[in-house]
Write an enzyme that holds these catalytic residues in place. Structure first.
Site, PDB file in Angstrom:
ATOM      1  N   THR A 191       4.337  18.248 -14.680  1.00 48.65           N
ATOM      2  CA  THR A 191       3.138  18.128 -15.511  1.00 48.65           C
ATOM      3  C   THR A 191       2.408  19.363 -15.445  1.00 48.65           C
ATOM      4  OG1 THR A 191       2.029  16.869 -13.814  1.00 48.65           O
ATOM      5  CG2 THR A 191       3.101  15.587 -15.519  1.00 48.65           C
ATOM      6  N   GLY A 207       5.433  13.504  -8.012  1.00 48.99           N
ATOM      7  CA  GLY A 207       6.149  12.710  -7.631  1.00 48.99           C
ATOM      8  C   GLY A 207       6.144  11.943  -6.119  1.00 48.99           C
ATOM      9  N   ASP A 334      -4.885   9.361  -0.344  1.00 48.92           N
ATOM     10  CA  ASP A 334      -4.346  10.121  -1.662  1.00 48.92           C
ATOM     11  C   ASP A 334      -5.194  11.116  -2.073  1.00 48.92           C
ATOM     12  OD1 ASP A 334      -2.969  10.655  -3.932  1.00 48.92           O
ATOM     13  OD2 ASP A 334      -3.828   8.719  -5.068  1.00 48.92           O
ATOM     14  N   LYS A 361      -9.952  17.278  -3.944  1.00 48.78           N
ATOM     15  CA  LYS A 361     -10.730  15.801  -3.958  1.00 48.78           C
ATOM     16  C   LYS A 361     -11.574  15.670  -2.981  1.00 48.78           C
ATOM     17  CE  LYS A 361      -6.684  13.255  -6.259  1.00 48.78           C
ATOM     18  NZ  LYS A 361      -5.710  12.324  -6.151  1.00 48.78           N
ATOM     19  N   CYS A 637       0.507  -0.016 -11.869  1.00 48.73           N
ATOM     20  CA  CYS A 637      -0.552   0.279 -13.192  1.00 48.73           C
ATOM     21  C   CYS A 637      -1.674   0.996 -13.076  1.00 48.73           C
ATOM     22  CB  CYS A 637      -0.670  -1.199 -13.905  1.00 48.73           C
ATOM     23  SG  CYS A 637       0.973  -2.342 -14.106  1.00 48.73           S
ATOM     24  N   CYS A 640      -3.234   4.618 -14.299  1.00 44.13           N
ATOM     25  CA  CYS A 640      -3.557   4.802 -15.855  1.00 44.13           C
ATOM     26  C   CYS A 640      -4.575   3.765 -16.181  1.00 44.13           C
ATOM     27  CB  CYS A 640      -2.291   4.674 -16.924  1.00 44.13           C
ATOM     28  SG  CYS A 640      -1.240   6.097 -16.732  1.00 44.13           S
ATOM     29  N   HIS A 641      -4.713   2.684 -15.662  1.00 49.25           N
ATOM     30  CA  HIS A 641      -5.427   1.641 -16.164  1.00 49.25           C
ATOM     31  C   HIS A 641      -6.452   1.089 -15.275  1.00 49.25           C
ATOM     32  CE1 HIS A 641      -2.870   0.934 -19.608  1.00 49.25           C
ATOM     33  NE2 HIS A 641      -1.897   0.817 -19.046  1.00 49.25           N
TER      34      HIS A 641
END
Length: 704
Positions: A191, A207, A334, A361, A637, A640-641
């Site tokens: 990306t 990934g 993360d 981050k 999920c 994105c959500h």
């Protein structure tokens, strides 16, 4: 290989040639260089001699994202108008920075479709579609977008989502060569924007969330021949050396890992950020998070885990390791250090230093010596940091707080995986001496899974987290998260390591920035506007409602003596918890928008009417179904959500009746692939998809 050229090739090529010949690519200025000569080392090193061009992701190899153009400035920015636009016909996030070379603008939209335009008028010259399968959206954590393309010679180079590097002729759009950078059976995607440094194409991959071993690879820009490969983390020591440029670095990294870490890849993927110093001949790699996320499962809770969340410098010619600096040893949250890196020369304590700067981050702004990797300074740029109190200047290590590492008890981390600063481009202005970035404060709930409860599943987000334990505690923590969320545009003094000024926004999510010699700063905002501020003090000069919240960085260029500003406006990426707090966050289709002084008569179409209202199912969902669904949602999920089904591209607590009725078709059979929602067939069973649906119904009933 499938590709599509829109229009007759011969006509397109002719139109393209006409455009190049008619447009003095640098506005007809003296010293502009020969139009149509192609991009080479001299043209990039001397980019300021060609101020009308934008030939690399951040214009120059130092990634400053600063332009010497000043026709648009703090005295006339209020006269900007929309010159032309192109509807990109998607509601997915569009993150690319266009390129402008010799009067032609090259742009990339979702699934790596590239179009060439006359940069003055927006007339399309050609379009190239590499034919990336829509299923690849499922292996990209934040959708099928790309952050940009590269240029070298007379080629445009694409890093495709499916791992191909593709060179196409910039005059006609015809393919020249293609190279596959990873095995398609593995859990990788691309990306980030490729970079070309002195004829070598540099590309990483994503990934880590899905279980992979990160690496960076270099190819010859003229032929597509692979030149070198650098792995970011080690693998099973029983396999011996890789026989790659990174072998000496892996001997350093191997002792910092424990257990069978290689079974889930290890991670470290360099999914976005690079920089290059041609004098030092060094490529700087910003590396990513661990796989799985939880240090306890990844490395038995032991070791620094090199080279996760680091800056690694390698020789540009050979890929050989030169130095590293690790921002986040024991990476457990993360965190990634794939955020933009910027090179500059600046006077610090009376001495001119060659520095590399990054605001990753974890909430600290780092200034390093780019020749040696020595830490010069590091200060937190956010008001809350539950990860570390400070960075020890003697050791270079963070003072990690005793409450930061994850246990089985849910707790809040701020910054979280959603980042104090994410991939959104930042800028350094040598005129003001300030660095500008989109900052945010978004806490998240963390808890590692109980021993024996985590197992690696190919194709899922392998966090090692528990997403469902102690629901009452989680509800209380979530109230804190919602109350503390904030976002702002930050101007940071890297010498004094302190804030110069800020512009507050109602929510996080505003986009990348651009600065120029005209003392302007350009940013797309979460208010669905494009805004321009004075770079020296943050005073707003101009703002236009565009029915979109651009996350990409703007660029600027000059053709025939006129300066333009261009930006891809397409909302999407990291979730925002309170996005729908005051009603549905509606936005128009993504568009490429181009502005200039005095432009009039071009208007954007109105947004289409709102879709169906949210539908609240009344069925009672058993607690065990909702609990299983919460875990599966967190693994598949939430990227994105949103965590806890809060925020995100679509608020799944407010699905309409049609979405509820067709939920299994959407999730398992890909009926909304055209909108970028991938199929999870083969990753989720029908029973698991039903559990996720049950969890979402429960969340809707709880909140609405």
């Amino acid at each position: 290989m499938t590709h599509r050229l829109i229009g007759a090739l011969a006509v397109a090529a002719l139109l393209g040639t006409t455009a190049y010949q008619a447009s003095a690519g640098d506005g007809g200025r003296a010293g502009a260089g020969t139009v149509g000569q192609g991009i080479d080392h001299d043209r990039m090193v001397n980019a300021d001699a060609h101020p009308g061009q934008w030939a690399s992701y951040s214009r120059t190899w130092d990634e400053q994202r600063y332009s010497p153009l000043d026709q648009i400035n703090d005295g006339n920015a209020q006269d900007l108008g929309l010159a032309w636009y192109d509807d990109l016909e998607t509601y997915r996030g569009v993150q690319a920075s266009p390129l402008v070379i010799d009067g032609v603008l090259y742009n990339e939209t979702i699934f790596n479709v590239v179009t060439a335009y006359d940069a003055r008028t927006g007339r399309k010259l050609w379009t190239y579609d590499p034919g990336v399968g829509k299923e690849w959206a499922g292996l990209a954590c934040c959708g099928p977008s790309s952050r940009g393309i590269a240029a070298w010679g007379d080629s445009i180079i694409i890093g495709a989502l499916d791992g191909r590097l593709i060179a196409i002729d910039r005059h006609s759009g015809k393919e020249i060569w293609s190279a596959q950078t990873f095995d398609r059976k593995d859990q990788y995607s691309i990306t980030g924007a490729p970079r070309v440094y002195d004829g070598k194409v540099i590309i990483g991959n994503g990934g880590a969330d899905y279980g992979s071993r990160g690496f960076v690879v270099a190819y010859d820009a003229a032929t597509g021949k692979r030149l070198w490969k650098f792995y970011i983390v080690p693998t099973d020591p029983a396999k011996g050396p890789d026989g790659e440029a990174s072998d000496s670095a892996m001997r350093i990294a191997q002792p910092t890992w424990h257990g069978k870490f290689w079974e889930a890849g290890g991670g470290g993927n360099a999914w976005d950020s690079f920089a290059y110093d041609p004098k030092l001949n060094l490529v700087y790699i910003g590396t990513g998070n661990g796989s799985p996320h939880m240090w306890h499962f990844r490395s038995e809770g032991k070791g620094d885990n090199l080279f996760l969340c680091s800056i690694v410098a390698v020789d540009a010619t050979t890929g050989a390791y030169k130095w590293h600096y690790q921002m986040v040893p024991e990476e457990d949250w993360d965190y990634t250090c794939t955020q933009p890196m910027v090179l500059a020369d600046m006077k610090i304590k009376g001495r001119t230093r060659q520095v590399i700067m990054q605001a990753p981050k974890n909430g600290f702004f780092y200034v390093l010596d780019r020749g040696t990797g020595q830490l010069i300074s590091a200060k937190s740029y956010v008001s809350v940091n539950t990860w570390a109190s400070h960075v020890d200047m003697k050791t270079g290590r963070p003072a990690v707080l005793p409450t930061a590492h994850n246990t089985t008890t849910p707790h809040l981390m701020n910054p979280s995986w959603m980042a104090a600063h994410t991939w959104h481009p930042m800028s350094y202005s040598p005129k003001t001496g300030l660095v500008y970035l989109s900052a945010q404060e978004q806490a998240a709930i963390y808890a590692r899974a109980e021993d024996g409860q985590y197992r690696y599943v190919k194709g899922r987000n392998n966090t090692g987290q528990d997403h469902a334990s102690q629901p009452e505690l989680r509800k209380a923590l979530m109230k804190e998260v919602l109350a503390s969320e904030k976002g702002y545009l930050l101007a940071w003094d890297p010498v004094k390591q302190r804030e110069a000024w800020r512009v507050s926004y109602p929510l996080p999510g505003s986009g990348g920035v651009l600065t120029t010699a005209g003392n302007i700063l350009v940013q797309g905002t979460i208010n669905r506007t494009l805004a321009i501020y004075r770079a020296d003090n943050g005073l707003k000069l101009w703002e236009m409602n565009i029915d979109q919240a651009p996350v990409a960085g703007a660029i600027t260029y000059m053709v025939d003596g006129e300066q333009y500003i261009a930006i891809n406006a397409g909302w999407g990426g990291s979730p925002v918890y309170n996005l729908n707090r005051d009603g549905p966050f509606r936005f128009a289709t993504a568009k490429l928008m181009v502005f200039k002084l005095g432009a009039k008569g071009v208007t954007l179409p109105p947004m289409p009417p709102a879709t169906q209202d949210a539908y609240l199912p009344r069925e009672r969902i058993p607690a065990d179904v909702a609990a299983r669904g919460a875990t599966l949602y967190g693994e598949s999920c939430n990227r994105c959500h949103g965590d806890n089904a809060t925020g995100g591209i679509k608020d799944l607590r407010k699905m309409n009746k049609e979405a509820h009725d067709s939920f299994l078709d959407i999730v398992l059979r890909g009926t909304r692939l055209h909108n970028g929602m991938p199929s999870f067939e083969g990753v989720l069973t029908e029973a698991q998809a039903k559990d996720i649906h049950g969890y979402l119904i429960t969340r809707a009933q709880e909140d609405w």
